[in-house]
Enzyme design. Structure first.
Site, PDB file in Angstrom:
ATOM      1  N   MET A  56      47.414  30.298  34.875  1.00  0.00           N
ATOM      2  CA  MET A  56      47.015  31.374  35.796  1.00  0.00           C
ATOM      3  C   MET A  56      48.207  31.741  36.673  1.00  0.00           C
ATOM      4  O   MET A  56      48.959  30.865  37.085  1.00  0.00           O
ATOM      5  CB  MET A  56      45.866  30.875  36.682  1.00  0.00           C
ATOM      6  N   ASP A  58      49.039  35.488  39.386  1.00  0.00           N
ATOM      7  CA  ASP A  58      48.550  36.291  40.525  1.00  0.00           C
ATOM      8  C   ASP A  58      47.030  36.514  40.597  1.00  0.00           C
ATOM      9  O   ASP A  58      46.399  36.780  39.573  1.00  0.00           O
ATOM     10  CB  ASP A  58      49.121  37.709  40.465  1.00  0.00           C
ATOM     11  N   ARG A 188      55.155  48.449  38.808  1.00  0.00           N
ATOM     12  CA  ARG A 188      53.892  47.746  38.538  1.00  0.00           C
ATOM     13  C   ARG A 188      53.056  47.378  39.768  1.00  0.00           C
ATOM     14  O   ARG A 188      53.425  47.595  40.892  1.00  0.00           O
ATOM     15  CB  ARG A 188      54.189  46.480  37.749  1.00  0.00           C
ATOM     16  N   GLU A 240      57.237  43.066  44.302  1.00  0.00           N
ATOM     17  CA  GLU A 240      56.049  42.949  43.464  1.00  0.00           C
ATOM     18  C   GLU A 240      54.788  42.973  44.344  1.00  0.00           C
ATOM     19  O   GLU A 240      54.850  42.726  45.549  1.00  0.00           O
ATOM     20  CB  GLU A 240      56.082  41.638  42.660  1.00  0.00           C
ATOM     21  N   TRP A 325      57.787  31.141  41.111  1.00  0.00           N
ATOM     22  CA  TRP A 325      58.344  31.339  39.764  1.00  0.00           C
ATOM     23  C   TRP A 325      59.490  30.384  39.461  1.00  0.00           C
ATOM     24  O   TRP A 325      59.818  30.154  38.295  1.00  0.00           O
ATOM     25  CB  TRP A 325      58.776  32.795  39.570  1.00  0.00           C
TER      26      TRP A 325
HETATM   27  C1  FRU Z   1      54.066  38.576  40.024  1.00  0.00           C
HETATM   28  C2  FRU Z   1      54.159  39.242  38.659  1.00  0.00           C
HETATM   29  C3  FRU Z   1      53.715  40.691  38.749  1.00  0.00           C
HETATM   30  C4  FRU Z   1      53.278  40.990  37.350  1.00  0.00           C
HETATM   31  C5  FRU Z   1      52.656  39.677  36.938  1.00  0.00           C
HETATM   32  C6  FRU Z   1      52.823  39.345  35.483  1.00  0.00           C
HETATM   33  O1  FRU Z   1      53.931  37.199  39.968  1.00  0.00           O
HETATM   34  O2  FRU Z   1      55.469  39.132  38.119  1.00  0.00           O
HETATM   35  O3  FRU Z   1      54.707  41.575  39.251  1.00  0.00           O
HETATM   36  O4  FRU Z   1      52.375  42.056  37.295  1.00  0.00           O
HETATM   37  O5  FRU Z   1      53.255  38.674  37.716  1.00  0.00           O
HETATM   38  O6  FRU Z   1      52.056  38.233  35.127  1.00  0.00           O
END
Ligand code: FRU
Length: 516
Positions: A56, A58, A188, A240, A325
């Site tokens: 899992m 976001d 995005r 993001e 990340w």
């Molecule tokens: C943030 C992200 C978002 C993207 C998603 C992909 O953690 O990189 O920008 O939509 O995760 O899983």
């Protein structure tokens, strides 16, 4: 992220579910049940949300509707590392106890389903439902692996899907994508809200180093209104997961607009983090006079967090992905990977340094918090006699804030320390020897710091929520926050309180497990 996106393309083409347009669930599947033992693996959070199994990231599509909180999330159902993204789904009546639901959105020929939001289209502005049965609409990013692989820049577009049965089954809109891409590589994470004053839907979207705001009257046709942020805030990485919402300044009638922006890398203690801006939004443009960068959480593990749509105006509730990340794919769990933070109430305050956000666990957690089992007071204290890995520790400090240190330790000699360094005017979390740390080079490398924001307010009340693999440290009801993952090999059985301060009202309370 990038290399992982590419690495998983093979899996994507092998994935038969990817072709599905509409999710259909049989009656037996409608409620996914798991045996209680499933959630007792080592490091499984007992009062934080986790998926039943697999990867899992976001939180997505946060929506409160008909007395139910919906939590969708970035989900890869085939592995415990990031892969072709789906939207997982869970619901709750109180934000603490969750029911796992079937997967809501599957990848299709337009791409993987990246992060986004959900709204209740009460007036059926989209025409995707009826006035009598208005649609729940999800707005998300399509990520087309083939486009990325071919070296193109236009592989992220925005799509919508709708549900006419409270989020159980979903149909993709046949006019997708609703926003195309004319060459922006990182484009995005749409967060849509209803803007009452202009009578329009407003979408916040990120585009590399800035946010874009769009408006729409039907969720299908979107007009670019403005951009914000090329010259504002932190830019150590890609922007993001934006979120824009109004918030009243506590103790006044004044309303401000808050823009949350996650950034990776570039957070104060490395990797992923969430900054925010306080300013004004006139229905088209976001403006701010804020000069300094403000962070929602100085810990390393609160990322991509956004707030629930559909709550009453005076309630703003946030949840974040409790990872980073830098090492998200390496943490030592096997069945599932990653948890969410506790859901937190956001409040806006003002002091002589300007506006600041507090974030603190929602009141509902009190219903799961038992009466204190241990309590003490005074200069130096030790609490022992139970395991502290499913607990809330509260304490106050009498007089002025001075150096102090709270140490959780176990029989394996592992230590988690948090406290305050007066010389540096910093709070800290030290997980360098807290348990397993060597699964990734950066995880246990450094002590993490958060600047004190003390001005007129003295910082003297503290709450620590500790679960199987996380610690959340709150100063003064969330004025300073540090959220971190930890992986002790045994439960912590002792807490010592030391320093140049007098402690008041130290209590330790068990928090009940939410999975029974
Ligand atoms: C943030 C992200 C978002 C993207 C998603 C992909 O953690 O990189 O920008 O939509 O995760 O899983």
């Amino acid at each position: 992220m990038r290399s992982v996106y590419i690495y998983t393309i093979v899996l994507f083409f092998l994935c038969s579910a990817c072709k599905e347009e509409k999710t259909s669930v049989s009656d037996e599947q409608a409620k996914v049940e798991f045996s209680q033992d499933r959630f007792r693996e080592s490091y499984r959070p007992q009062y934080h949300f986790t998926p039943p199994e697999k990867w899992m990231n976001d939180p997505n599509g946060l929506l409160f509707h008909n007395g139910t909180y919906h939590l969708f999330y970035q989900y890869y159902p085939e592995d415990i590392v990031w892969g072709p993204m789906h939207w997982g789904h869970a619901t709750s009546k109180d934000l603490i106890q969750w029911e796992h639901k079937p997967i809501a959105l599957y990848p299709d020929e337009l791409g993987l389903i990246f992060s986004g939001s959900a709204v209740m289209d009460i007036d059926n502005t989209s025409g995707l439902g009826t006035k009598e049965n208005p649609p729940m609409v999800a707005i998300f990013t399509y990520h087309l692996m083939a486009g990325e692989q071919a070296g193109r820049k236009d592989f992220q577009t925005q799509g919508i899907a709708y549900s006419l049965d409270e989020g159980d089954t979903w149909t993709k809109y046949d006019g997708n994508p609703v926003i195309g891409n004319d060459g922006i590589k990182d484009f995005r994470d749409p967060k849509v809200m209803w803007h009452e004053a202009s009578g329009k839907w407003i979408m916040s979207l990120v585009a590399g180093d800035h946010a874009k705001f769009y408006s729409s009257s039907d969720l299908k046709d979107w007009k670019l209104e403005s951009e914000f942020g090329r010259e504002n805030g932190a830019h150590g990485g890609v922007w993001e997961c934006p979120d824009l919402f109004p918030l009243q300044v506590e103790g006044s009638d004044e309303q401000q607009w808050v823009l949350l922006i996650s950034i990776n890398p570039g957070a104060p203690n490395g990797g992923s983090g969430t900054q925010y801006f306080v300013g004004d939004f006139d229905g088209k443009k976001f403006t701010t006079t804020q000069k300094e960068t403000k962070w929602l959480d100085y810990g390393t593990d609160n990322y991509a967090g956004v707030t629930w749509n559909g709550l009453p105006d005076d309630e703003r509730t946030f949840i974040g992905w409790m990872s980073n990340w830098t090492y998200a794919r390496d943490t030592p769990t096997e069945v599932w990977r990653s948890a969410m933070t506790l859901p937190r109430k956001l409040t806006l305050h003002q002091n002589d340094k300007g506006y600041y956000l507090k974030n603190f666990p929602v009141n509902q957690i009190e219903n799961y918090t038992q009466e204190p089992s241990l309590q003490t007071n005074g200069k130096a204290n030790v609490l022992t006699g139970e395991d502290f890995n499913q607990n809330r520790i509260n304490f106050e400090i009498d007089e002025k804030l001075q150096d102090f240190k709270v140490t959780f330790s176990n029989e394996a000699g592992e230590k988690l320390q948090l406290g305050y360094n007066a010389e540096k005017a910093n709070f800290f979390v030290d997980r360098t020897a807290s348990g397993k740390v060597d699964f990734q080079a950066d995880f246990g490398k450094e002590v993490h710091f958060a600047p004190s924001i003390a001005t007129s307010e003295t910082e003297n009340t503290f709450s620590i929520f500790i679960d199987a693999s996380s610690v959340e440290f709150f100063v003064n009801g969330g004025a300073v926050v540090m959220t971190e993952q930890i992986f002790p090999t045994q439960p912590y059985t002792s807490i010592s309180f030391e320093g140049d301060v007098t402690y008041k009202d130290i209590t330790s309370s068990k928090i009940e497990r939410i999975w029974d």
